[in-house]
Write a protein that holds these residues in place. Structure first.
Motif, PDB file in Angstrom:
ATOM      1  N   LYS A  16       4.525  11.110   8.210  1.00 13.10           N
ATOM      2  CA  LYS A  16       3.838   9.773   8.012  1.00 13.10           C
ATOM      3  C   LYS A  16       2.504   9.912   7.965  1.00 13.10           C
ATOM      4  N   GLU A  17       1.942  10.818   8.637  1.00  7.79           N
ATOM      5  CA  GLU A  17       0.529  10.723   8.674  1.00  7.79           C
ATOM      6  C   GLU A  17      -0.084  11.471   7.277  1.00  7.79           C
ATOM      7  N   PHE A  18       0.696  12.319   6.892  1.00 12.23           N
ATOM      8  CA  PHE A  18       0.338  12.715   5.595  1.00 12.23           C
ATOM      9  C   PHE A  18       0.423  11.851   4.474  1.00 12.23           C
ATOM     10  N   TYR A  19       1.573  10.960   4.422  1.00 10.85           N
ATOM     11  CA  TYR A  19       1.759   9.838   3.647  1.00 10.85           C
ATOM     12  C   TYR A  19       0.529   8.913   3.590  1.00 10.85           C
ATOM     13  N   SER A  20       0.028   8.742   4.878  1.00 10.25           N
ATOM     14  CA  SER A  20      -1.166   7.725   5.410  1.00 10.25           C
ATOM     15  C   SER A  20      -2.304   8.129   4.459  1.00 10.25           C
ATOM     16  N   ALA A  21      -2.602   9.502   4.673  1.00  8.09           N
ATOM     17  CA  ALA A  21      -3.683  10.047   3.982  1.00  8.09           C
ATOM     18  C   ALA A  21      -3.569   9.926   2.411  1.00  8.09           C
ATOM     19  N   TYR A  22      -2.659  10.059   1.759  1.00  9.38           N
ATOM     20  CA  TYR A  22      -2.141   9.983   0.514  1.00  9.38           C
ATOM     21  C   TYR A  22      -2.330   8.400  -0.074  1.00  9.38           C
ATOM     22  N   LEU A  23      -1.816   7.582   0.843  1.00  7.01           N
ATOM     23  CA  LEU A  23      -1.873   6.201   0.651  1.00  7.01           C
ATOM     24  C   LEU A  23      -3.415   5.760   0.686  1.00  7.01           C
ATOM     25  N   TYR A  24      -4.323   6.267   1.525  1.00  8.99           N
ATOM     26  CA  TYR A  24      -5.560   5.897   1.594  1.00  8.99           C
ATOM     27  C   TYR A  24      -6.457   6.387   0.390  1.00  8.99           C
ATOM     28  N   LEU A  25      -6.106   7.891  -0.041  1.00 12.36           N
ATOM     29  CA  LEU A  25      -6.583   8.245  -1.292  1.00 12.36           C
ATOM     30  C   LEU A  25      -6.269   7.280  -2.509  1.00 12.36           C
ATOM     31  N   ASP A  26      -5.121   6.676  -2.601  1.00 10.96           N
ATOM     32  CA  ASP A  26      -4.656   5.735  -3.448  1.00 10.96           C
ATOM     33  C   ASP A  26      -5.565   4.586  -3.411  1.00 10.96           C
ATOM     34  N   PHE A  27      -5.937   3.924  -2.427  1.00 10.84           N
ATOM     35  CA  PHE A  27      -6.939   2.915  -2.265  1.00 10.84           C
ATOM     36  C   PHE A  27      -8.257   3.293  -2.756  1.00 10.84           C
ATOM     37  N   SER A  28      -8.516   4.720  -2.275  1.00  6.37           N
ATOM     38  CA  SER A  28      -9.844   5.077  -2.798  1.00  6.37           C
ATOM     39  C   SER A  28     -10.029   5.175  -4.175  1.00  6.37           C
ATOM     40  N   ASN A  29      -8.857   5.669  -4.755  1.00  2.23           N
ATOM     41  CA  ASN A  29      -9.106   5.653  -6.104  1.00  2.23           C
ATOM     42  C   ASN A  29      -9.071   4.407  -6.912  1.00  2.23           C
ATOM     43  N   TYR A  30      -8.334   3.539  -6.319  1.00  2.00           N
ATOM     44  CA  TYR A  30      -8.476   1.987  -6.928  1.00  2.00           C
ATOM     45  C   TYR A  30      -9.880   1.708  -6.800  1.00  2.00           C
ATOM     46  N   PHE A  31     -10.569   1.875  -5.781  1.00  2.49           N
ATOM     47  CA  PHE A  31     -11.997   1.183  -5.402  1.00  2.49           C
ATOM     48  C   PHE A  31     -12.877   2.010  -6.541  1.00  2.49           C
ATOM     49  N   THR A  32     -12.597   3.148  -6.705  1.00  2.00           N
ATOM     50  CA  THR A  32     -13.526   4.059  -7.570  1.00  2.00           C
ATOM     51  C   THR A  32     -13.451   3.321  -9.049  1.00  2.00           C
ATOM     52  N   ASP A  33     -12.174   3.124  -9.372  1.00  3.72           N
ATOM     53  CA  ASP A  33     -11.954   2.408 -10.678  1.00  3.72           C
ATOM     54  C   ASP A  33     -12.634   0.994 -10.874  1.00  3.72           C
ATOM     55  N   GLN A  34     -12.717   0.427  -9.592  1.00  2.00           N
ATOM     56  CA  GLN A  34     -13.221  -0.737  -9.483  1.00  2.00           C
ATOM     57  C   GLN A  34     -14.808  -0.793  -9.376  1.00  2.00           C
ATOM     58  N   GLY A  35     -15.525   0.397  -9.300  1.00  2.00           N
ATOM     59  CA  GLY A  35     -16.918   0.647  -9.382  1.00  2.00           C
ATOM     60  C   GLY A  35     -17.348   0.181  -7.855  1.00  2.00           C
ATOM     61  N   LEU A  36     -16.647   0.166  -6.872  1.00  2.00           N
ATOM     62  CA  LEU A  36     -16.926  -0.229  -5.483  1.00  2.00           C
ATOM     63  C   LEU A  36     -16.824   1.210  -4.721  1.00  2.00           C
ATOM     64  N   ASN A  37     -17.964   2.031  -4.813  1.00  2.00           N
ATOM     65  CA  ASN A  37     -17.812   3.192  -4.196  1.00  2.00           C
ATOM     66  C   ASN A  37     -17.921   3.460  -2.710  1.00  2.00           C
ATOM     67  N   GLY A  38     -18.522   2.305  -2.336  1.00  2.00           N
ATOM     68  CA  GLY A  38     -18.638   2.329  -0.676  1.00  2.00           C
ATOM     69  C   GLY A  38     -17.362   2.195  -0.201  1.00  2.00           C
ATOM     70  N   PHE A  39     -16.197   1.138  -0.713  1.00  2.00           N
ATOM     71  CA  PHE A  39     -15.133   1.167  -0.304  1.00  2.00           C
ATOM     72  C   PHE A  39     -14.271   2.453  -0.540  1.00  2.00           C
ATOM     73  N   ALA A  40     -14.363   2.958  -1.665  1.00  2.00           N
ATOM     74  CA  ALA A  40     -13.833   4.216  -2.210  1.00  2.00           C
ATOM     75  C   ALA A  40     -14.293   5.285  -0.924  1.00  2.00           C
ATOM     76  N   ASN A  41     -15.282   5.204  -0.733  1.00  2.00           N
ATOM     77  CA  ASN A  41     -15.768   6.554   0.401  1.00  2.00           C
ATOM     78  C   ASN A  41     -15.290   6.069   1.841  1.00  2.00           C
TER      79      ASN A  41
END
Ligand code: MG
Length: 170
Positions: A16-41
């Protein structure tokens, strides 16, 4: 001394914790695509914390001579509508993780496994903080995210987050 059910729950928490990491990386990638690098960070740092949580559960099991069995990590399936989607999905996910940790605690309590209860104390406090952070982020987004300048400043703020190792040492 370890109860089979407690053992299984500890082991499944690693996933579950590794999945959490995976989920948050997915969020990070979404924000990178949006040009919101602070959220991505912010979510990339969050992902690092989740990986640490997984490793702490693993280490705790191994310190107690319990066999760790790693499972496949699920694919994050989030339908992103706007920048609020990951924020709300993040809160929902943290509530799920809180419930999961409470279930392990309850099982440990049933069999008077005081060692596991003490180990989990840190995570119970941590989950309170995770939910507060997730709620704060939603609140800030509601207040400032609809305005371009507000969103820019919020993105700048979230870009300041730096990774720090967990305070729990096993
Ligand atoms: Mg966690």
């Amino acid at each position: 001394m370890f109860d089979v059910k407690v053992c299984e729950l500890l082991n499944s928490q690693i996933n579950k914790e590794f999945y959490s990491a995976y989920l948050y990386l997915d969020f990070s990638n979404y924000f990178t695509d949006q040009g919101l690098n602070g959220f991505a960070n912010w979510y990339k740092v969050q992902a690092q914390e989740e990986r640490d949580h997984a490793l702490l559960f693993m280490q705790y099991m191994q310190n107690n001579n319990l066999k760790v069995s790693l499972d496949a990590i699920g694919k994050p399936e989030i339908s992103y509508i706007d920048s609020m989607t990951p924020l709300k999905a993040g809160l929902e996910h943290e509530e799920f993780v809180t419930a999961s940790i409470h279930t392990i605690y309850d099982s440990a309590y049933q069999v008077k496994d005081f060692r596991t209860m003490q180990f989990l104390d840190w995570f119970i406090k941590e989950q309170g903080e995770e939910e507060t952070n997730a709620n704060d982020l939603i609140r800030k987004m509601e207040l400032f995210g609809t305005d371009a300048k507000g969103l820019y400043l919020l993105d700048q703020e979230l870009g300041q987050r730096i990774y720090t190792a967990p305070s729990l040492v096993l």
